[in-house]
Design a protein around this motif. Structure first.
Motif, PDB file in Angstrom:
ATOM      1  N   PHE A   1       0.832  -1.194   0.000  1.00 35.19           N
ATOM      2  CA  PHE A   1       0.000   0.000   0.000  1.00 35.19           C
ATOM      3  C   PHE A   1       0.871   1.249   0.000  1.00 35.19           C
ATOM      4  CE2 PHE A   1      -2.088   3.328   2.555  1.00 35.19           C
ATOM      5  CZ  PHE A   1      -3.198   3.568   1.762  1.00 35.19           C
ATOM      6  N   MET A   2       1.889   1.269   0.860  1.00 39.20           N
ATOM      7  CA  MET A   2       2.775   2.425   0.952  1.00 39.20           C
ATOM      8  C   MET A   2       3.574   2.612  -0.338  1.00 39.20           C
ATOM      9  SD  MET A   2       1.948   3.755   3.735  1.00 39.20           S
ATOM     10  CE  MET A   2       3.181   5.029   3.804  1.00 39.20           C
ATOM     11  N   LEU A   3       4.072   1.521  -0.917  1.00 39.88           N
ATOM     12  CA  LEU A   3       4.839   1.613  -2.159  1.00 39.88           C
ATOM     13  C   LEU A   3       3.956   2.124  -3.290  1.00 39.88           C
ATOM     14  CD1 LEU A   3       7.604   1.197  -3.355  1.00 39.88           C
ATOM     15  CD2 LEU A   3       7.008  -1.174  -3.786  1.00 39.88           C
ATOM     16  N   ASN A   4       2.714   1.676  -3.324  1.00 39.33           N
ATOM     17  CA  ASN A   4       1.775   2.165  -4.329  1.00 39.33           C
ATOM     18  C   ASN A   4       1.551   3.665  -4.149  1.00 39.33           C
ATOM     19  OD1 ASN A   4       0.086   1.781  -6.544  1.00 39.33           O
ATOM     20  ND2 ASN A   4      -1.703   1.505  -5.243  1.00 39.33           N
ATOM     21  N   ASN A   5       1.468   4.121  -2.899  1.00 38.21           N
ATOM     22  CA  ASN A   5       1.312   5.550  -2.635  1.00 38.21           C
ATOM     23  C   ASN A   5       2.527   6.337  -3.118  1.00 38.21           C
ATOM     24  OD1 ASN A   5      -1.238   5.359  -1.564  1.00 38.21           O
ATOM     25  ND2 ASN A   5      -0.536   5.177   0.537  1.00 38.21           N
ATOM     26  N   LEU A   6       3.723   5.769  -2.971  1.00 42.88           N
ATOM     27  CA  LEU A   6       4.916   6.438  -3.488  1.00 42.88           C
ATOM     28  C   LEU A   6       4.840   6.599  -5.002  1.00 42.88           C
ATOM     29  CD1 LEU A   6       7.787   4.856  -1.393  1.00 42.88           C
ATOM     30  CD2 LEU A   6       7.150   7.264  -1.459  1.00 42.88           C
ATOM     31  N   ALA A   7       4.351   5.573  -5.679  1.00 45.03           N
ATOM     32  CA  ALA A   7       4.217   5.653  -7.132  1.00 45.03           C
ATOM     33  C   ALA A   7       3.212   6.742  -7.516  1.00 45.03           C
ATOM     34  CB  ALA A   7       3.795   4.298  -7.702  1.00 45.03           C
ATOM     35  N   ILE A   8       2.115   6.822  -6.779  1.00 47.01           N
ATOM     36  CA  ILE A   8       1.107   7.857  -7.053  1.00 47.01           C
ATOM     37  C   ILE A   8       1.697   9.232  -6.785  1.00 47.01           C
ATOM     38  CG2 ILE A   8      -1.087   8.822  -6.242  1.00 47.01           C
ATOM     39  CD1 ILE A   8      -1.956   5.864  -5.728  1.00 47.01           C
ATOM     40  N   GLU A   9       2.423   9.384  -5.680  1.00 41.61           N
ATOM     41  CA  GLU A   9       3.036  10.676  -5.354  1.00 41.61           C
ATOM     42  C   GLU A   9       4.010  11.098  -6.447  1.00 41.61           C
ATOM     43  OE1 GLU A   9       5.697  12.893  -1.949  1.00 41.61           O
ATOM     44  OE2 GLU A   9       4.813  10.954  -1.498  1.00 41.61           O
ATOM     45  N   SER A  10       4.774  10.137  -6.965  1.00 35.22           N
ATOM     46  CA  SER A  10       5.704  10.442  -8.046  1.00 35.22           C
ATOM     47  C   SER A  10       4.954  10.937  -9.283  1.00 35.22           C
ATOM     48  CB  SER A  10       6.539   9.204  -8.380  1.00 35.22           C
ATOM     49  OG  SER A  10       7.393   9.463  -9.460  1.00 35.22           O
ATOM     50  N   ALA A  11       3.834  10.306  -9.586  1.00 36.02           N
ATOM     51  CA  ALA A  11       3.033  10.727 -10.739  1.00 36.02           C
ATOM     52  C   ALA A  11       2.461  12.124 -10.526  1.00 36.02           C
ATOM     53  CB  ALA A  11       1.921   9.712 -10.999  1.00 36.02           C
ATOM     54  N   VAL A  12       2.035  12.435  -9.306  1.00 38.60           N
ATOM     55  CA  VAL A  12       1.507  13.773  -8.993  1.00 38.60           C
ATOM     56  C   VAL A  12       2.602  14.815  -9.172  1.00 38.60           C
ATOM     57  CG1 VAL A  12       0.638  15.238  -7.115  1.00 38.60           C
ATOM     58  CG2 VAL A  12      -0.347  12.975  -7.481  1.00 38.60           C
ATOM     59  N   ARG A  13       3.799  14.514  -8.673  1.00 38.13           N
ATOM     60  CA  ARG A  13       4.914  15.459  -8.819  1.00 38.13           C
ATOM     61  C   ARG A  13       5.244  15.685 -10.299  1.00 38.13           C
ATOM     62  NH1 ARG A  13       7.673  16.591  -3.979  1.00 38.13           N
ATOM     63  NH2 ARG A  13       7.138  15.174  -2.299  1.00 38.13           N
ATOM     64  N   ALA A  14       5.211  14.605 -11.080  1.00 37.14           N
ATOM     65  CA  ALA A  14       5.481  14.745 -12.512  1.00 37.14           C
ATOM     66  C   ALA A  14       4.408  15.611 -13.175  1.00 37.14           C
ATOM     67  CB  ALA A  14       5.558  13.369 -13.172  1.00 37.14           C
ATOM     68  N   ALA A  15       3.150  15.429 -12.766  1.00 34.70           N
ATOM     69  CA  ALA A  15       2.060  16.240 -13.318  1.00 34.70           C
ATOM     70  C   ALA A  15       2.223  17.705 -12.920  1.00 34.70           C
ATOM     71  CB  ALA A  15       0.711  15.704 -12.838  1.00 34.70           C
ATOM     72  N   GLU A  16       2.653  17.949 -11.682  1.00 34.29           N
ATOM     73  CA  GLU A  16       2.912  19.325 -11.240  1.00 34.29           C
ATOM     74  C   GLU A  16       3.971  19.983 -12.114  1.00 34.29           C
ATOM     75  OE1 GLU A  16       2.253  19.804  -6.477  1.00 34.29           O
ATOM     76  OE2 GLU A  16       4.001  18.657  -7.114  1.00 34.29           O
ATOM     77  N   LYS A  17       5.029  19.241 -12.347  1.00 31.87           N
ATOM     78  CA  LYS A  17       6.133  19.796 -13.132  1.00 31.87           C
ATOM     79  C   LYS A  17       5.709  20.042 -14.579  1.00 31.87           C
ATOM     80  CE  LYS A  17      11.027  19.217 -13.867  1.00 31.87           C
ATOM     81  NZ  LYS A  17      12.221  18.522 -13.429  1.00 31.87           N
ATOM     82  N   LYS A  18       4.971  19.100 -15.140  1.00 26.78           N
ATOM     83  CA  LYS A  18       4.547  19.217 -16.539  1.00 26.78           C
ATOM     84  C   LYS A  18       3.555  20.362 -16.743  1.00 26.78           C
ATOM     85  CE  LYS A  18       2.628  16.460 -20.289  1.00 26.78           C
ATOM     86  NZ  LYS A  18       2.135  15.145 -20.693  1.00 26.78           N
ATOM     87  N   THR A  19       2.619  20.526 -15.791  1.00 28.48           N
ATOM     88  CA  THR A  19       1.575  21.531 -15.953  1.00 28.48           C
ATOM     89  C   THR A  19       1.928  22.871 -15.331  1.00 28.48           C
ATOM     90  OG1 THR A  19       0.456  20.881 -13.904  1.00 28.48           O
ATOM     91  CG2 THR A  19      -0.221  19.750 -15.948  1.00 28.48           C
ATOM     92  N   GLY A  20       2.939  22.875 -14.441  1.00 26.22           N
ATOM     93  CA  GLY A  20       3.301  24.107 -13.753  1.00 26.22           C
ATOM     94  C   GLY A  20       2.356  24.435 -12.612  1.00 26.22           C
ATOM     95  N   LEU A  21       1.429  23.540 -12.300  1.00 26.39           N
ATOM     96  CA  LEU A  21       0.490  23.745 -11.201  1.00 26.39           C
ATOM     97  C   LEU A  21       1.109  23.256  -9.898  1.00 26.39           C
ATOM     98  CD1 LEU A  21      -2.781  22.488 -12.926  1.00 26.39           C
ATOM     99  CD2 LEU A  21      -2.072  24.853 -12.544  1.00 26.39           C
ATOM    100  N   ASP A  22       0.649  23.795  -8.787  1.00 31.26           N
ATOM    101  CA  ASP A  22       1.134  23.384  -7.473  1.00 31.26           C
ATOM    102  C   ASP A  22       0.029  22.613  -6.766  1.00 31.26           C
ATOM    103  OD1 ASP A  22       2.239  23.023  -4.994  1.00 31.26           O
ATOM    104  OD2 ASP A  22       2.226  25.152  -4.448  1.00 31.26           O
ATOM    105  N   PHE A  23       0.235  21.304  -6.586  1.00 27.80           N
ATOM    106  CA  PHE A  23      -0.723  20.455  -5.875  1.00 27.80           C
ATOM    107  C   PHE A  23      -0.307  20.269  -4.420  1.00 27.80           C
ATOM    108  CE2 PHE A  23      -1.132  18.388 -10.251  1.00 27.80           C
ATOM    109  CZ  PHE A  23      -2.154  19.239 -10.632  1.00 27.80           C
ATOM    110  N   GLY A  24       0.640  21.076  -3.941  1.00 28.52           N
ATOM    111  CA  GLY A  24       1.068  20.994  -2.554  1.00 28.52           C
ATOM    112  C   GLY A  24       2.194  20.021  -2.294  1.00 28.52           C
ATOM    113  N   HIS A  25       2.948  19.675  -3.309  1.00 29.40           N
ATOM    114  CA  HIS A  25       4.068  18.736  -3.157  1.00 29.40           C
ATOM    115  C   HIS A  25       5.396  19.426  -3.460  1.00 29.40           C
ATOM    116  CE1 HIS A  25       0.789  15.852  -3.450  1.00 29.40           C
ATOM    117  NE2 HIS A  25       1.584  15.035  -2.813  1.00 29.40           N
TER     118      HIS A  25
END
Length: 194
Positions: free
Chosen positions: A9-33
């Protein structure tokens, strides 16, 4: 729920967090990470490296975190399962750990102890490499069959991950396609959980 299910469960959350960070960087939006500010010591050294190397290092750091988490969760899974099936001293039970893995781990431990650095662990499993973890699982498939769905699929997934691990562990950048492959392989690994 088994202890290893929490780790997945925790490892899956790390993968999701990584995807969120990548989306933040790609879109320039700040999701709080937001990344923590570098320390003063970092600031004195980092400017000496090219911007390209620093950006690549930051990108690869996320992959390292994912792989570090995966590899150590697999170690913990092996310890949990084999301790339950063979007792706390499972490493010493004849036939549980392949001889080649035992010799390699003992050699790595001995080599490290001769360097004068802080010993990383008193567990020999912590001196195995990623490929050897797969060998332990394969040689004890009857113990893992209720947790992992298909032996051949697990072998293929671990082989793919081991190939990707080389770039991560040896500080060379993964191509974008290989980063995608890393995330797909992580998903494949989680899908193998029974």
């Amino acid at each position: 729920m088994h202890n290893h299910n929490y780790r997945y469960f925790m490892l899956n959350n790390l993968a999701i967090e990584s995807a969120v960070r990548a989306a933040e960087k790609k879109t320039g939006l700040d999701f709080g990470h937001k990344e923590p500010a570098p320390s003063d010591q970092d600031e004195s050294y980092y400017p000496q490296f090219s911007a390209q190397v620093r950006e690549e290092a930051e990108r690869m750091a996320r992959n390292y975190v994912l792989f570090y988490s995966l590899e150590n969760s697999i170690r913990d899974l092996i310890v949990d399962v084999l301790s339950e099936k063979h007792g706390e001293d499972w490493w010493s039970v004849t036939g549980v750990v392949p001889d080649v893995v035992t010799k390699s781990a003992e050699g790595n431990q001995k080599k490290e102890s001769g360097t004068g650095v802080t010993v990383r662990s008193d567990r020999l499993i912590d001196y195995t490499n990623f490929g050897e973890l797969g060998e332990i699982i394969k040689s004890n498939w009857e113990d893992f069959g209720s947790i992992l769905r298909d032996k051949r699929a697990v072998e293929r997934i671990l082989a793919n991950l081991n190939t990707l691990r080389a770039s991560i562990a040896h500080c060379t950048a993964l191509a974008t396609d290989e980063e995608v492959r890393l995330h797909l392989s992580l998903r494949d690994w989680f899908r193998q959980q029974a």
